[in-house]
Design a protein around this motif. Structure first.
Motif, mmCIF file in Angstrom:
data_model
loop_
_atom_site.group_PDB
_atom_site.id
_atom_site.type_symbol
_atom_site.label_atom_id
_atom_site.label_comp_id
_atom_site.label_asym_id
_atom_site.label_seq_id
_atom_site.Cartn_x
_atom_site.Cartn_y
_atom_site.Cartn_z
ATOM 1 N N UNK D 105 42.548 50.421 49.071
ATOM 2 C CA UNK D 105 41.751 49.244 48.631
ATOM 3 C C UNK D 105 42.075 48.921 47.218
ATOM 4 N N UNK D 108 45.091 46.522 47.569
ATOM 5 C CA UNK D 108 44.566 45.278 48.076
ATOM 6 C C UNK D 108 44.139 44.575 46.920
ATOM 7 N N UNK D 109 43.255 45.124 46.003
ATOM 8 C CA UNK D 109 42.647 44.608 44.916
ATOM 9 C C UNK D 109 43.939 44.038 43.838
ATOM 10 N N UNK D 112 45.821 40.934 44.900
ATOM 11 C CA UNK D 112 45.204 39.470 44.473
ATOM 12 C C UNK D 112 45.668 39.049 43.078
ATOM 13 N N UNK D 113 46.168 39.884 42.169
ATOM 14 C CA UNK D 113 46.497 39.276 40.891
ATOM 15 C C UNK D 113 48.136 39.546 40.748
ATOM 16 N N UNK D 118 51.636 42.152 46.146
ATOM 17 C CA UNK D 118 51.282 41.589 47.292
ATOM 18 C C UNK D 118 52.523 41.571 48.331
#
Lengths: 186, 186, 186, 186
Positions: D105, D108-109, D112-113, D118
């Motif tokens: 998790x 994944x977080x 996003x930045x 990614x």
DNA sequence: ATTTAAACGAGACGGTACGTCACGTCTTAGT
DNA sequence: ACTAAGACGTGACGTACCGTCTCGTTTAAAT
């Protein structure tokens, strides 16, 4: 229950509550605990109500101090040296035994960063000094000498206040008074 | 171009830049312009670098203040009254023409809310006064008189500083010196 | 020129300016460019004003996110498979062509470190899913099947969003919709 | 006693200590407790040692994540539906009972930045999905169907992870598997 | 055997953002 | 007109981490 407006006039209860809150805050927490917000909270007053009557934090401080104005006894000992001694004795006692000392020091501190405070303080100081000088002048010295004497006496007192030496003892006061009066001539 | 770390040790350049910035800010803008943020900006330093070495604003102020310890000229005019005049003249000039005046006033103000600042200031004050008293004692007055004279002279000077009257003129200084020396005897 | 207080009540202009600034920052710079300081700067608002109404960065993010609540078109194609296709097509278009995509992803990221964000997000998600399931249920499948179908459709969409594949093409959407609808029975 | 250099080569003990500290921090405090400073403190390592081997926080996160690569059991139940059920059951158990869930998790977080995170995540994800699809393809469905099935299964699992529903129960898993397998044909 | 090279721990550096506090100004709603 | 209340923009407070840098030490490999 909150205090409410009493119409188009200053509400003396609010004024009193604000000054009381301010004085208590200064006595309890010192200058650093003294803020307009804290006074407003304690007095259950709105900030604009405070700002309406005292333009800034410093002026409120001065107002608190002025409340002590009449706390000082006058003096009339018959001699110049006696008057100087009485003035100093009274002043030190006043600073020691009322919240006036901390309040006065706070004003002084505030004056160093705030020109308006400085001016207001100077004005207040000037008025008091003039009255003191007048008292000394009754003893037959020139006005110039009375002013100079006052300045020296007051500066001495301030120095003691700032150095936290508010109980110099009668002997010390007598020495100071003697020296200054001798210096002023005769 | 930018100052960098020099390893796991204090960088003297940073310390110097911070103290210089702090001193200049005090001189230029007074106590109200003196903030950790402003010092950091001017010194091109990070706030944590300041907080790493000085725990708060007051301590940084004290550090600036200590830098002036030896800034004053000595005097030896041959007479007591001359010495008093020289002391006052030098002191007022020093306060007027170096950043010391504003810094001193700031410390004084800060002392009213911070006991540690107060203690540090008292200690410094005591040491300076002792040296001044010793100088006056060379002119043949008793030690007690020298101490009293010093106290009056210094308190007068502080009063003028706090009242922003750092240029009283030679005549005023002469009057004060004359009065005090006359008072002390002889 | 500057926005001011409108009395002892929330100023809707400030709220709007803050939310707009927050939304734009997220759209332009992504989650890493989104900070309370940056929002305050762009919105010409004070930090305390933001903290007064949104307890922390996460809650402001959630507020931005809630603004998109009603941004999606509804659909009614007559068949279940058509509805699924329409739902996905609309959703991907919405995520592609509004700032909603980045904002949603940011919320999701934030949820991984903030339990409150997680709960708020779950609640929102639950509500939306219920409405989508109700729409699917109109086509004659059981409520349980509608819920399951919704879950699969939404999770597929989230997967594409997180993987930055927001333009899968009509053929891919048709394949997914066909598969899911076939799976759900008949 | 501190770990020291072992010469001009990477010290495997340091690497291990850092990865362990990072993994434990993520498991114990989540993404918000994961900082380079905290890892360095816990691992008794210098920050440059971390930055020497992992260019930033995200890459360290990815390194922790890769450690879990081979943590999952394979499956071979004989039927497609059985395989899907086994895959999901294993995956949920893995996420529940190892620190992998929180770590995944977090990745994944972070994705996003951070575009690099990614990309790395996408690459990892792609590889795993390919292997899963190959396993499904053994049961006699086309490669395209196997890929689509994998995508739906994996997205469903991610959805549950992100929504903190890692224990859906066998019945729910069976429903999902049944639906997806039915949808894929046969 | 000595030198070199690089890794190590430590921790300071300039920064950015955090969330809090008080400032002094402003408007509302009510007396 | 004056009150209590409280929102507003401003800006400083002191803290946490960021990613970079240099220090002095340690040790394996290269001379």
């Amino acid at each position: 229950m909150a205090r409410k407006s009493i119409g188009a006039q200053r509400n003396p209860e609010s004024e009193k509550a604000i000054l009381t809150a301010a004085r208590e805050l200064l006595a309890e927490e010192g200058l650093s605990g003294f803020s307009i917000e804290a006074v407003a909270r304690r007095a259950h007053a709105g900030k604009p109500t405070i700002y309406r009557w005292w333009p800034d934090r410093t002026r409120l401080l001065l107002a608190v101090y002025s409340e002590f104005k009449e706390g000082m006894r006058s003096f009339d000992t018959g001699t110049l040296e006696g008057d100087v001694r009485a003035f100093l004795t009274n002043l030190f006692e006043f600073w020691r035994e009322s919240p006036a000392g901390p309040v006065f020091k706070s004003i002084l501190a505030e004056s160093q960063s705030d020109p308006e405070a400085s001016a207001a303080f100077a004005e207040y100081h000037h008025g008091r000094a003039a009255r003191t000088a007048a008292a000394f002048a009754r003893r037959g010295i020139t006005d110039a000498d009375a002013k100079l004497l006052t300045e020296m006496v007051v500066n001495y007192a301030w120095g003691q206040l700032l150095a936290n030496r508010l109980d110099p003892g009668d002997a010390e006061i007598a020495r100071v008074a003697g020296m200054l009066v001798r210096g002023v001539g005769r």
